[in-house]
Design a protein around this motif. Structure first.
Motif, PDB file in Angstrom:
ATOM      1  N   GLY A 163      92.993  60.793 104.234  1.00  0.00           N
ATOM      2  CA  GLY A 163      93.554  60.663 105.576  1.00  0.00           C
ATOM      3  C   GLY A 163      93.979  59.247 105.908  1.00  0.00           C
ATOM      4  N   GLY A 164      93.542  58.290 105.107  1.00  0.00           N
ATOM      5  CA  GLY A 164      93.989  56.904 105.286  1.00  0.00           C
ATOM      6  C   GLY A 164      93.377  56.216 106.485  1.00  0.00           C
ATOM      7  N   GLU A 165      94.168  55.332 107.090  1.00  0.00           N
ATOM      8  CA  GLU A 165      93.751  54.506 108.227  1.00  0.00           C
ATOM      9  C   GLU A 165      92.554  53.626 107.880  1.00  0.00           C
ATOM     10  N   THR A 166      92.579  53.064 106.666  1.00  0.00           N
ATOM     11  CA  THR A 166      91.496  52.191 106.217  1.00  0.00           C
ATOM     12  C   THR A 166      91.971  50.786 105.867  1.00  0.00           C
ATOM     13  N   HIS A 167      93.233  50.651 105.481  1.00  0.00           N
ATOM     14  CA  HIS A 167      93.791  49.372 105.024  1.00  0.00           C
ATOM     15  C   HIS A 167      95.064  49.071 105.828  1.00  0.00           C
ATOM     16  N   PHE A 168      95.067  47.927 106.510  1.00  0.00           N
ATOM     17  CA  PHE A 168      96.207  47.570 107.357  1.00  0.00           C
ATOM     18  C   PHE A 168      96.691  46.159 107.066  1.00  0.00           C
ATOM     19  N   ARG A 169      97.981  45.944 107.327  1.00  0.00           N
ATOM     20  CA  ARG A 169      98.593  44.622 107.252  1.00  0.00           C
ATOM     21  C   ARG A 169      99.204  44.359 108.627  1.00  0.00           C
ATOM     22  N   VAL A 170      98.883  43.190 109.202  1.00  0.00           N
ATOM     23  CA  VAL A 170      99.338  42.830 110.545  1.00  0.00           C
ATOM     24  C   VAL A 170     100.247  41.607 110.465  1.00  0.00           C
ATOM     25  N   TYR A 171     101.418  41.729 111.078  1.00  0.00           N
ATOM     26  CA  TYR A 171     102.361  40.617 111.247  1.00  0.00           C
ATOM     27  C   TYR A 171     102.449  40.368 112.744  1.00  0.00           C
ATOM     28  N   ILE A 172     102.040  39.177 113.189  1.00  0.00           N
ATOM     29  CA  ILE A 172     102.011  38.898 114.615  1.00  0.00           C
ATOM     30  C   ILE A 172     102.479  37.472 114.889  1.00  0.00           C
ATOM     31  N   VAL A 173     103.300  37.321 115.926  1.00  0.00           N
ATOM     32  CA  VAL A 173     103.739  36.009 116.405  1.00  0.00           C
ATOM     33  C   VAL A 173     103.352  35.935 117.879  1.00  0.00           C
ATOM     34  N   SER A 174     102.531  34.944 118.215  1.00  0.00           N
ATOM     35  CA  SER A 174     102.038  34.828 119.581  1.00  0.00           C
ATOM     36  C   SER A 174     101.842  33.362 119.978  1.00  0.00           C
ATOM     37  N   PRO A 175     102.161  33.031 121.227  1.00  0.00           N
ATOM     38  CA  PRO A 175     101.875  31.682 121.722  1.00  0.00           C
ATOM     39  C   PRO A 175     100.377  31.356 121.694  1.00  0.00           C
ATOM     40  N   ALA A 176      99.538  32.372 121.672  1.00  0.00           N
ATOM     41  CA  ALA A 176      98.086  32.150 121.631  1.00  0.00           C
ATOM     42  C   ALA A 176      97.648  31.419 120.362  1.00  0.00           C
ATOM     43  N   PHE A 177      98.497  31.420 119.346  1.00  0.00           N
ATOM     44  CA  PHE A 177      98.150  30.784 118.073  1.00  0.00           C
ATOM     45  C   PHE A 177      98.634  29.339 117.969  1.00  0.00           C
ATOM     46  N   GLU A 178      99.336  28.857 118.961  1.00  0.00           N
ATOM     47  CA  GLU A 178      99.835  27.472 118.923  1.00  0.00           C
ATOM     48  C   GLU A 178      98.668  26.504 118.833  1.00  0.00           C
ATOM     49  N   GLY A 179      98.765  25.580 117.887  1.00  0.00           N
ATOM     50  CA  GLY A 179      97.733  24.561 117.707  1.00  0.00           C
ATOM     51  C   GLY A 179      96.473  25.046 117.026  1.00  0.00           C
ATOM     52  N   LYS A 180      96.448  26.292 116.599  1.00  0.00           N
ATOM     53  CA  LYS A 180      95.273  26.859 115.939  1.00  0.00           C
ATOM     54  C   LYS A 180      95.484  26.878 114.426  1.00  0.00           C
ATOM     55  N   SER A 181      94.408  26.664 113.696  1.00  0.00           N
ATOM     56  CA  SER A 181      94.474  26.746 112.236  1.00  0.00           C
ATOM     57  C   SER A 181      94.582  28.212 111.816  1.00  0.00           C
ATOM     58  N   ARG A 182      94.943  28.412 110.565  1.00  0.00           N
ATOM     59  CA  ARG A 182      95.030  29.770 110.021  1.00  0.00           C
ATOM     60  C   ARG A 182      93.682  30.485 110.149  1.00  0.00           C
ATOM     61  N   ILE A 183      92.612  29.775 109.854  1.00  0.00           N
ATOM     62  CA  ILE A 183      91.274  30.371 109.941  1.00  0.00           C
ATOM     63  C   ILE A 183      90.929  30.728 111.381  1.00  0.00           C
ATOM     64  N   ASP A 184      91.253  29.850 112.328  1.00  0.00           N
ATOM     65  CA  ASP A 184      90.987  30.142 113.737  1.00  0.00           C
ATOM     66  C   ASP A 184      91.771  31.365 114.205  1.00  0.00           C
ATOM     67  N   ARG A 185      93.000  31.487 113.759  1.00  0.00           N
ATOM     68  CA  ARG A 185      93.819  32.651 114.126  1.00  0.00           C
ATOM     69  C   ARG A 185      93.195  33.928 113.598  1.00  0.00           C
ATOM     70  N   HIS A 186      92.748  33.889 112.348  1.00  0.00           N
ATOM     71  CA  HIS A 186      92.116  35.064 111.751  1.00  0.00           C
ATOM     72  C   HIS A 186      90.822  35.406 112.483  1.00  0.00           C
ATOM     73  N   ARG A 187      90.052  34.396 112.841  1.00  0.00           N
ATOM     74  CA  ARG A 187      88.813  34.637 113.594  1.00  0.00           C
ATOM     75  C   ARG A 187      89.110  35.278 114.943  1.00  0.00           C
ATOM     76  N   MET A 188      90.162  34.825 115.604  1.00  0.00           N
ATOM     77  CA  MET A 188      90.544  35.394 116.909  1.00  0.00           C
ATOM     78  C   MET A 188      90.886  36.881 116.763  1.00  0.00           C
ATOM     79  N   ILE A 189      91.666  37.188 115.758  1.00  0.00           N
ATOM     80  CA  ILE A 189      92.069  38.582 115.534  1.00  0.00           C
ATOM     81  C   ILE A 189      90.863  39.416 115.115  1.00  0.00           C
ATOM     82  N   ASN A 190      90.058  38.907 114.201  1.00  0.00           N
ATOM     83  CA  ASN A 190      88.870  39.641 113.756  1.00  0.00           C
ATOM     84  C   ASN A 190      87.910  39.910 114.907  1.00  0.00           C
ATOM     85  N   ALA A 191      87.747  38.966 115.817  1.00  0.00           N
ATOM     86  CA  ALA A 191      86.878  39.177 116.981  1.00  0.00           C
ATOM     87  C   ALA A 191      87.439  40.276 117.880  1.00  0.00           C
ATOM     88  N   THR A 192      88.749  40.281 118.050  1.00  0.00           N
ATOM     89  CA  THR A 192      89.395  41.296 118.878  1.00  0.00           C
ATOM     90  C   THR A 192      89.225  42.685 118.276  1.00  0.00           C
TER      91      THR A 192
END
Length: 96
Positions: free
Chosen positions: A38-67
């Motif tokens: 049935g799937g729905e286990t593996h996803f790829r996300v492409y996102i562009v947001s002002p919320a990521f300005e000035g944030k490192s790649r790791i910080d961006r990933h942490r923000m998304i993972n927390a959400t």
């Protein structure tokens, strides 16, 4: 509601993205760890947001993972992230 729809709704609400594309890649992982019928286990996300300005790649990933923490603790086995701030190079991103 599908897991993909939940991911889209949560990311839209949290980050007000300029662009967002969520791709279910579960079919590419048949026979691998975490795959379920049935799937729905593996996803790829492409996102562009002002919320990521000035944030490192790791910080961006942490923000998304927390959400998406409930989904990552539950049905989602893998999440590949391509998170950019507006105006950043999008050479590695597949954006709508």
């Amino acid at each position: 509601m599908s897991t993909k729809d939940v991911i889209i709704n949560k990311l839209r609400e949290a980050f007000l993205p300029e662009s967002l594309d969520v791709v279910d890649e579960s079919h590419l992982h048949e026979g691998h760890a975490g795959h379920r019928p049935g799937g729905e286990t593996h996803f790829r996300v492409y996102i562009v947001s002002p919320a990521f300005e000035g944030k490192s790649r790791i910080d961006r990933h942490r923000m998304i993972n927390a959400t998406l923490a409930p989904e990552l603790a539950g049905s989602v086995h893998a999440l590949a992230l391509h998170a950019h701030a507006p105006g950043e190079s999008r050479a590695s991103a597949r954006l709508p």
